[in-house]
Design an enzyme around this catalytic site. Structure first.
Site, PDB file in Angstrom:
ATOM      1  CB  CYS A   2      -0.934   0.106   1.447  1.00  0.00           C
ATOM      2  SG  CYS A   2      -2.099  -1.364   1.288  1.00  0.00           S
ATOM      3  NE  ARG A  27       4.535   1.159  -0.067  1.00  0.00           N
ATOM      4  CZ  ARG A  27       5.611   1.524   1.033  1.00  0.00           C
ATOM      5  NH1 ARG A  27       7.202   1.431   0.929  1.00  0.00           N
ATOM      6  NH2 ARG A  27       4.946   0.642   2.570  1.00  0.00           N
ATOM      7  CD1 TRP A  75       0.034  -6.434  -2.323  1.00  0.00           C
ATOM      8  CD2 TRP A  75      -0.988  -6.683  -0.019  1.00  0.00           C
ATOM      9  NE1 TRP A  75       0.114  -8.008  -1.855  1.00  0.00           N
ATOM     10  CE2 TRP A  75      -0.260  -7.712  -0.737  1.00  0.00           C
ATOM     11  CE3 TRP A  75      -1.388  -6.810   1.774  1.00  0.00           C
ATOM     12  CZ2 TRP A  75      -0.563  -9.568  -0.382  1.00  0.00           C
ATOM     13  CZ3 TRP A  75      -1.076  -8.471   1.384  1.00  0.00           C
ATOM     14  CH2 TRP A  75      -0.608  -9.269   0.991  1.00  0.00           C
ATOM     15  CG  ASN A 101      -0.388   1.819   3.423  1.00  0.00           C
ATOM     16  OD1 ASN A 101      -1.741   2.639   2.975  1.00  0.00           O
ATOM     17  ND2 ASN A 101       0.273   3.332   3.450  1.00  0.00           N
ATOM     18  N   GLY A 102      -1.974  -0.723   7.083  1.00  0.00           N
ATOM     19  CA  GLY A 102      -2.501  -1.341   8.024  1.00  0.00           C
ATOM     20  C   GLY A 102      -4.115  -1.736   7.782  1.00  0.00           C
ATOM     21  CD  GLU A 482      16.243 -15.297  -1.306  1.00  0.00           C
ATOM     22  OE1 GLU A 482      16.208 -14.508  -2.269  1.00  0.00           O
ATOM     23  OE2 GLU A 482      15.990 -15.321  -0.729  1.00  0.00           O
ATOM     24  CE  LYS A 486      13.844 -12.686  -4.496  1.00  0.00           C
ATOM     25  NZ  LYS A 486      13.972 -13.906  -3.272  1.00  0.00           N
ATOM     26  CD  GLU A 489       9.684 -13.403  -3.360  1.00  0.00           C
ATOM     27  OE1 GLU A 489       9.236 -13.290  -2.267  1.00  0.00           O
ATOM     28  OE2 GLU A 489      11.142 -13.757  -4.162  1.00  0.00           O
ATOM     29  CG  HIS A 505      14.804 -38.477   5.313  1.00  0.00           C
ATOM     30  ND1 HIS A 505      15.120 -40.074   6.075  1.00  0.00           N
ATOM     31  CD2 HIS A 505      16.265 -37.422   5.365  1.00  0.00           C
ATOM     32  CE1 HIS A 505      16.315 -39.312   6.632  1.00  0.00           C
ATOM     33  NE2 HIS A 505      16.548 -38.989   5.820  1.00  0.00           N
ATOM     34  CE  LYS A 605      11.392  -4.419  -2.516  1.00  0.00           C
ATOM     35  NZ  LYS A 605      12.644  -5.066  -2.445  1.00  0.00           N
TER      36      LYS A 605
END
Length: 610
Positions: A2, A27, A75, A101-102, A482, A486, A489, A505, A605
């Protein structure tokens, strides 16, 4: 997540707000809108789902004379992306508008009470209750109405309020969600991100929690929610506009991947005393004794920063023999952690505004432990809330999928490990060797980037796959995590990272001819022979093998389907090099699949809500 931008001055408010929203587009958002104080007809509201470009295109057909207003990119948290759920929101009487925002945790109870009083709601959001509360408490005093409304809210907020009854005033407030005033000449701004107004002014005044700012074109006055005036010095931010532009690259993510030779160098610049074999960490100097005497370190973070923390655990325990635990910040305060003044908690965050990480810091301090920060944004909430810390100096990171912040975070964690190790177990020559190897990393990263076209060809072969498995051991297990993150995402391919030994396993059941498996297998890894066995196990099940290997390792070329070579470095620094080709692989696969690389769906973001 947001974005909010508020403006009051002499310029065309719509143009200023639209440019500010564009600067915050990185963002992540699903809808956008503006509320303008129309100089002739009260509040003009225009909002819709979709991209800012679409909002701007439809807005240009409306002729509104306005010098004040608020804009927002949303968002979704409550209510699907739609015109009715987009911000800003206007009250029943049409005289107040807010952007928020929030998350308001008690919005259902507030909404129920407001409905009983006759308020009509137009959205499914939690945010709309704020404007109705303000409107219900208004008796001619704008500031008082806002304060009374905020006193009833539970949760996190950053808000900007405008009113046609007070066209010469904006009011902003924050609690747990960033809000920064920007001071200009005959105009003032307020935003959740300085990037929104950096074109116009570099003089800022960040709000603290439970504060509000009363903003006119000539003045910004800060008060507590109890109406006590707060005096705060004006700060000057140093952001190069070129750093928040693409600079000739197709995407911010590609630009930021390619910036890593410089950002890695900037993260250790001025911090390595090679002749003495010591790191110089000014942000820790005043608390160094307590850090050195800590019985254990707890690294807490979210997402990519959590993966950097895992690398930090390996580094600090190996080089300094100090016990380290790594915690998800989102779980930290809810599991009742046992802390005391012998513990040090290090919070890691690119933005410095991550809500869960901030909550972990507050819990740390509540229990008497010391809180340190590793973050990128100067003056951010984490930088202010912690007892000390280190900036990574990676510069603005616009792409939602973090790249350069990860490598810079690992560099800083390496410096901390050497700093502590020099006190306990590292000899001077060992410390020098590690520090010298750090200084060589920028050129080695450049070497990897120069071979990006080869990674692009590998991406062309595997971009239609629906599942990937990433495997690594030791230091490179976090790199596997990571790399998988990526890929999912930005390309929306299902990917998982595991310690290579854990493949047998469970995950091995998934492997067939359609499953690419990415191994991070540098030759200086003491588990190298075990990795070779793991690769053979995948090949026996017809899995496709991609290996990140050390230059000169011909054995890998013989058994893998594709090999991406990286220069040799010390084992403990391998993650900084090994992650680069994985970033490139994810990027090229996403581009080839037609994905929105810089603004992937559903992601934001800076996650400023829990």
């Amino acid at each position: 997540m947001c974005g909010i931008i508020g403006y009051i001055g002499n310029k065309d408010a719509a143009a200023v707000l639209m440019q500010g929203l564009k600067r915050m587009e990185y963002r992540g958002y699903d809808s956008a809108g503006v509320a303008l104080i129309d100089n002739n007809n009260g509040i003009f509201l225009h909002k819709q789902p979709g991209k800012i470009a679409e909002l701007k295109n439809s807005l240009k057909y409306n002729t509104v004379s306005s010098n004040a207003g608020v804009g927002h990119t949303r968002w979704a948290t409550h209510g699907e992306p739609s015109e009715k759920n987009a911000h800003p929101f206007v009250g029943c009487k049409g005289t107040f508008a807010i952007a928020h925002n929030g998350i308001i945790e008690n919005y259902k109870a507030l909404r129920k009470n407001l409905k009983k009083k006759g308020c009509v709601f137009s959205s499914n959001t939690d945010s709309e209750v704020i404007v109705h509360l303000i409107e219900s408490y208004y008796d001619g005093d704008f500031g008082k109405a806002v304060r009374r409304a905020l006193s009833e809210l539970w949760g996190a907020y950053g808000i900007v309020v405008v009113s046609s009854l007070h066209p010469d005033t904006l009011i902003a407030a924050r609690n747990g969600s960033p809000m920064i005033a920007g001071l200009g000449k005959d105009e003032n701004f307020v935003a959740s991100d300085v990037a929104a107004f950096i074109r116009y002014t570099r003089d800022i005044m960040p709000l603290q929690d439970n504060e509000m700012a009363i903003i006119s074109r000539d003045e910004v006055q800060t008060k507590t929610l109890e109406d006590t005036v707060v005096s705060r010095p004006i700060e000057t931010v140093d952001i190069d506009l070129k750093k928040i532009e693409k600079g000739g690259f197709n995407h911010f993510m590609l630009k930021e991947i390619n910036e890593q030779p410089n950002t890695i160098r900037d993260s250790f610049r001025g911090r390595i005393l090679l002749g003495e074999g010591l790191p110089k960490l000014g942000g820790l100097q005043h608390i160094a004794k307590r850090l050195i005497k800590a019985r254990r370190l707890i690294l807490t973070a979210c997402g990519t920063s959590w993966h950097a923390a895992l690398v930090g655990e390996y580094l600090i325990e190996e080089l300094a023999l100090v016990p380290v635990e790594v915690e998800y910040a989102s779980e930290f305060r809810y599991r009742k952690p046992i802390l005391d003044n012998r513990d040090v908690v290090i919070a890691i965050s690119q933005s410095g505004e991550t809500a869960d990480t901030l909550a972990a810091i507050k819990e740390t301090k509540k229990q008497g432990a010391m809180a340190l920060g590793i973050c990128n944004v100067v003056g951010s909430s984490i930088a202010r809330e912690t007892d000390g810390g280190i900036y990574i100096h990676a510069g603005p990171e616009i792409g939602v999928a973090s790249t350069k912040a990860f490598t810079s975070q690992v560099v800083v964690l390496s410096l901390i490990a050497v700093f502590l190790g020099s006190e306990y177990c590292l000899t001077k020559s060992e410390a020098k060797k590690i520090l010298k190897a750090l200084t060589e990393l920028p050129d080695k990263v450049k070497n990897i980037l120069d071979k990006a076209s080869f990674v692009k060809k590998i991406a062309e072969e595997f971009n239609t796959c629906q599942n990937f498995l990433y495997l690594g051991r030791g230091y490179n297990f976090p790199v596997a995590l990571e790399g998988a993150l990526k890929l999912k995402e930005i390309s929306y391919i299902h990917a998982e990272g595991y310690p290579a030994a854990e493949m047998k396993h469970g995950p091995i059941a998934l492997i067939d001819e359609s499953m690419p498996v990415v191994f991070i297998a540098p030759k200086n890894d003491i588990t190298y022979p075990k990795i070779l066995s793991n690769i053979e196990e995948v090949k026996a099940r017809k899995g496709k093998v991609i290996v990140v290997a050390t230059e000169g390792d011909e054995q890998m070329r013989e058994i893998a389907d594709s090999v991406i070579y990286i220069p040799e470095t010390l084992h403990c620094l391998t993650p900084i090099l090994a992650v680069i080709p994985l970033q490139l692989l994810a990027y090229y696969i996403a581009v080839q699949r037609g994905c929105d690389v810089d603004q992937p769906r559903n992601l934001a973001k800076s996650v400023t809500v829990e």
